[in-house]
Motif scaffolding. Structure first.
Motif, PDB file in Angstrom:
ATOM      1  N   ASP A 163       0.814  -1.201   0.000  1.00 26.16           N
ATOM      2  CA  ASP A 163       0.000   0.000   0.000  1.00 26.16           C
ATOM      3  C   ASP A 163       0.857   1.264   0.000  1.00 26.16           C
ATOM      4  O   ASP A 163       0.539   2.221   0.714  1.00 26.16           O
ATOM      5  CB  ASP A 163      -0.912  -0.012   1.246  1.00 26.16           C
ATOM      6  CG  ASP A 163      -2.376  -0.002   0.836  1.00 26.16           C
ATOM      7  OD1 ASP A 163      -2.673   0.537  -0.258  1.00 26.16           O
ATOM      8  OD2 ASP A 163      -3.200  -0.535   1.598  1.00 26.16           O
ATOM      9  N   ARG A 210       1.961   4.719  -0.414  1.00 26.25           N
ATOM     10  CA  ARG A 210       0.965   5.786  -0.523  1.00 26.25           C
ATOM     11  C   ARG A 210       1.043   6.542  -1.846  1.00 26.25           C
ATOM     12  O   ARG A 210       0.063   7.119  -2.299  1.00 26.25           O
ATOM     13  CB  ARG A 210       1.116   6.760   0.649  1.00 26.25           C
ATOM     14  CG  ARG A 210       0.758   6.111   1.988  1.00 26.25           C
ATOM     15  CD  ARG A 210       0.918   7.101   3.127  1.00 26.25           C
ATOM     16  NE  ARG A 210       0.134   8.293   2.898  1.00 26.25           N
ATOM     17  CZ  ARG A 210       0.606   9.536   3.025  1.00 26.25           C
ATOM     18  NH1 ARG A 210       1.857   9.730   3.378  1.00 26.25           N
ATOM     19  NH2 ARG A 210      -0.166  10.568   2.797  1.00 26.25           N
ATOM     20  N   ARG A 214      -1.614   0.632  -5.704  1.00 22.35           N
ATOM     21  CA  ARG A 214      -1.541   0.090  -4.337  1.00 22.35           C
ATOM     22  C   ARG A 214      -2.823  -0.677  -4.025  1.00 22.35           C
ATOM     23  O   ARG A 214      -3.889  -0.412  -4.604  1.00 22.35           O
ATOM     24  CB  ARG A 214      -1.285   1.227  -3.335  1.00 22.35           C
ATOM     25  CG  ARG A 214      -2.451   2.110  -3.138  1.00 22.35           C
ATOM     26  CD  ARG A 214      -2.099   3.454  -2.571  1.00 22.35           C
ATOM     27  NE  ARG A 214      -3.268   4.300  -2.732  1.00 22.35           N
ATOM     28  CZ  ARG A 214      -4.206   4.431  -1.800  1.00 22.35           C
ATOM     29  NH1 ARG A 214      -4.082   3.841  -0.637  1.00 22.35           N
ATOM     30  NH2 ARG A 214      -5.264   5.176  -2.034  1.00 22.35           N
ATOM     31  N   LYS A 215      -2.669  -1.588  -3.081  1.00 23.59           N
ATOM     32  CA  LYS A 215      -3.742  -2.534  -2.745  1.00 23.59           C
ATOM     33  C   LYS A 215      -5.083  -1.850  -2.473  1.00 23.59           C
ATOM     34  O   LYS A 215      -6.136  -2.316  -2.903  1.00 23.59           O
ATOM     35  CB  LYS A 215      -3.284  -3.317  -1.520  1.00 23.59           C
ATOM     36  CG  LYS A 215      -4.225  -4.382  -1.057  1.00 23.59           C
ATOM     37  CD  LYS A 215      -3.562  -5.206   0.017  1.00 23.59           C
ATOM     38  CE  LYS A 215      -4.479  -6.343   0.416  1.00 23.59           C
ATOM     39  NZ  LYS A 215      -4.858  -6.272   1.790  1.00 23.59           N
ATOM     40  N   SER A 216      -5.067  -0.732  -1.741  1.00 25.75           N
ATOM     41  CA  SER A 216      -6.329  -0.122  -1.326  1.00 25.75           C
ATOM     42  C   SER A 216      -7.002   0.714  -2.404  1.00 25.75           C
ATOM     43  O   SER A 216      -8.065   1.279  -2.153  1.00 25.75           O
ATOM     44  CB  SER A 216      -6.127   0.763  -0.100  1.00 25.75           C
ATOM     45  OG  SER A 216      -5.589   0.021   0.936  1.00 25.75           O
ATOM     46  N   ARG A 274       3.798  -2.881   5.481  1.00 29.11           N
ATOM     47  CA  ARG A 274       4.464  -1.696   4.960  1.00 29.11           C
ATOM     48  C   ARG A 274       5.942  -2.004   4.713  1.00 29.11           C
ATOM     49  O   ARG A 274       6.510  -2.930   5.281  1.00 29.11           O
ATOM     50  CB  ARG A 274       4.312  -0.532   5.929  1.00 29.11           C
ATOM     51  CG  ARG A 274       5.104  -0.723   7.187  1.00 29.11           C
ATOM     52  CD  ARG A 274       5.023   0.467   8.089  1.00 29.11           C
ATOM     53  NE  ARG A 274       6.080   0.396   9.079  1.00 29.11           N
ATOM     54  CZ  ARG A 274       6.047  -0.390  10.133  1.00 29.11           C
ATOM     55  NH1 ARG A 274       5.022  -1.199  10.332  1.00 29.11           N
ATOM     56  NH2 ARG A 274       7.060  -0.399  10.980  1.00 29.11           N
ATOM     57  N   ASP A 322      -2.438   7.957  -2.251  1.00 28.31           N
ATOM     58  CA  ASP A 322      -3.010   8.434  -0.995  1.00 28.31           C
ATOM     59  C   ASP A 322      -2.207   9.642  -0.501  1.00 28.31           C
ATOM     60  O   ASP A 322      -1.940   9.786   0.684  1.00 28.31           O
ATOM     61  CB  ASP A 322      -2.947   7.261   0.017  1.00 28.31           C
ATOM     62  CG  ASP A 322      -3.430   7.641   1.391  1.00 28.31           C
ATOM     63  OD1 ASP A 322      -4.325   8.494   1.487  1.00 28.31           O
ATOM     64  OD2 ASP A 322      -2.884   7.095   2.375  1.00 28.31           O
TER      65      ASP A 322
END
Ligand code: SAH
Ligand code: SF4
Length: 374
Positions: A66, A68, A73-75, A191, A254
């Motif tokens: 993930d 940022r 990224r995964k999210s 992370r 993000d």
């Protein structure tokens, strides 16, 4: 800076931290030009005028991490996730070999499950066989960019690749500033840590890969001192090659609250960093990153003018490419289909020659093992 002072600085072959900071912050167009011209000239003096091509295949956008800054990224649930089939990868490779680009770069989101590891090994074996069947003596060159893996996986893939002398791995530090590294990698359960990144680079080196690293340039919060420290980290790693580009705010990332550097300034800083890297590491391969092209059309060619000697034309099938959005927008990915002949012409407009039918391993690596040019 006065012209004689800059001239004296550009004649150096070893730089102090304050020299590096000065060069990084050049903004005056004539001063920047002098830096880029020196980098271009030194590239030619050491590596002749060849630009090596790596057919880029974006194998999968599935990722368990993930980071940022990253759009896959995964999210980020706004993408369609894909993994190319082995046949699609082989087809893209065939196109690369036919074009005379005898090295491939395979990249993907990060996974370390057994199924993925096995799939990649299988693909590598078949790519090697395909390259031999298409007349590439000893097999094609391969740059892998699959993130941090175990030592066993590095070794397993190296065996599967078939030609260890032309095997490379690109794993960027992203930044050598531990605080900034933590900020951009977030606090999720999976992370990344900077120490593990360094360890992975040393594992790769021990396994025998040509090791490539780099950083993102212009990350929000990154200082000139950070970039100087990055250059020092490159010295300690003793990298064979570099892949480095601007940080571009990603729709699926993000980091929207942090914004991004103004484009023109970012372009200058990126070219400055690339040119300085060339001055410090004359025998290493340096790629003109795809992100540079995303930042400004023609960015890749500017990179060559500042000392880069590698270009990675994207050969990912369009259906997948639109979903491999680290930073670029879907529409950009769609428009990116520039014919290879046009790309070659653009590259040659810089005075360089596209080196076809060559593997183009790093001279830095070859010197270490006393290997002939490939
Ligand atoms: N998963 C692998 C390879 C894919 S990401 C890995 O992480 O190493 C490849 C590179 O894309 C990263 O190293 C990062 O430097 C770059 N990247 C990701 N998002 C970016 C962004 N928003 N701007 C610029 N580069 C980015
Ligand atoms: Fe995954 Fe690499 Fe993007 Fe991180 S940078 S989210 S590991 S693809």
């Amino acid at each position: 800076m006065t012209t004689p002072a800059l001239k004296a600085l550009l004649e150096k072959t070893a730089f102090t931290d304050s020299d590096l900071a000065l060069l990084l912050t050049l903004q005056e167009p004539t001063e920047c030009r002098a830096l880029y011209d020196e980098a271009y000239k030194r590239t030619e003096a050491v590596l002749a005028n060849a630009v090596y091509m790596r057919g880029l295949i974006e194998v999968s956008n599935l990722c368990v991490y993930d980071c940022r800054y990253c759009g896959i990224r995964k999210s980020n649930h706004t993408l369609t996730r894909y993994t190319l089939t082995k046949e699609e990868i082989l087809q893209a490779a065939e196109r690369s070999f036919r074009a005379g680009y005898y090295s491939l770069a395979l990249q993907s989101g990060e996974r370390d499950d057994a199924r993925f590891v096995e799939f990649i090994a299988d693909v590598l074996r078949d790519l090697h066989a395909l390259s031999l069947s298409m007349g590439i003596q000893d097999g094609c060159g391969l740059t892998l960019s699959f993130g941090e893996q175990s030592c066993e996986t590095y070794e397993y893939w190296a065996k599967a690749s078939g030609n260890r002398n032309a095997l490379r791995y690109l794993l960027r530090l992203e930044t050598s500033n531990p605080k900034l590294f933590e900020t951009i990698h977030g606090h999720g359960p999976r992370r990344k840590t900077l120490i593990e990144r360094y360890m992975a680079l040393s594992d790769l080196r021990r396994t025998g890969y040509q090791v490539g690293t780099g950083v993102m340039i212009g990350i929000p919060g990154q200082t000139v001192e950070d970039l100087v420290a990055d250059l020092r980290a490159f010295e300690r790693i003793d990298a064979d090659m570099f892949g480095m580009g601007p940080y571009i705010e990603s729709e699926g990332g993000d980091m929207h609250a942090d914004g991004m550097m103004e484009k023109k300034q970012l372009l200058t800083l990126t070219l400055n960093m690339l040119a300085i890297t060339r001055l410090m590491f004359p025998t290493c391969n340096i790629a003109a990153a795809t992100a540079l092209e995303s930042l400004v059309p023609g960015g890749r060619v500017l990179g060559i003018g500042a000392g880069c000697n590698v270009v990675m034309p994207n050969l990912t099938p369009t259906r997948a490419r639109v979903n491999y959005r680290l930073y670029r927008k879907k529409t950009e990915a769609e428009q990116e289909q520039i014919p290879l002949a046009v790309l070659e012409k653009d590259i040659e407009s810089t005075g360089r020659r596209v080196a076809k039918f060559r593997l183009g391993s790093s001279a830095h690596f070859r010197a270490r093992f006393n290997l002939a040019a490939d």
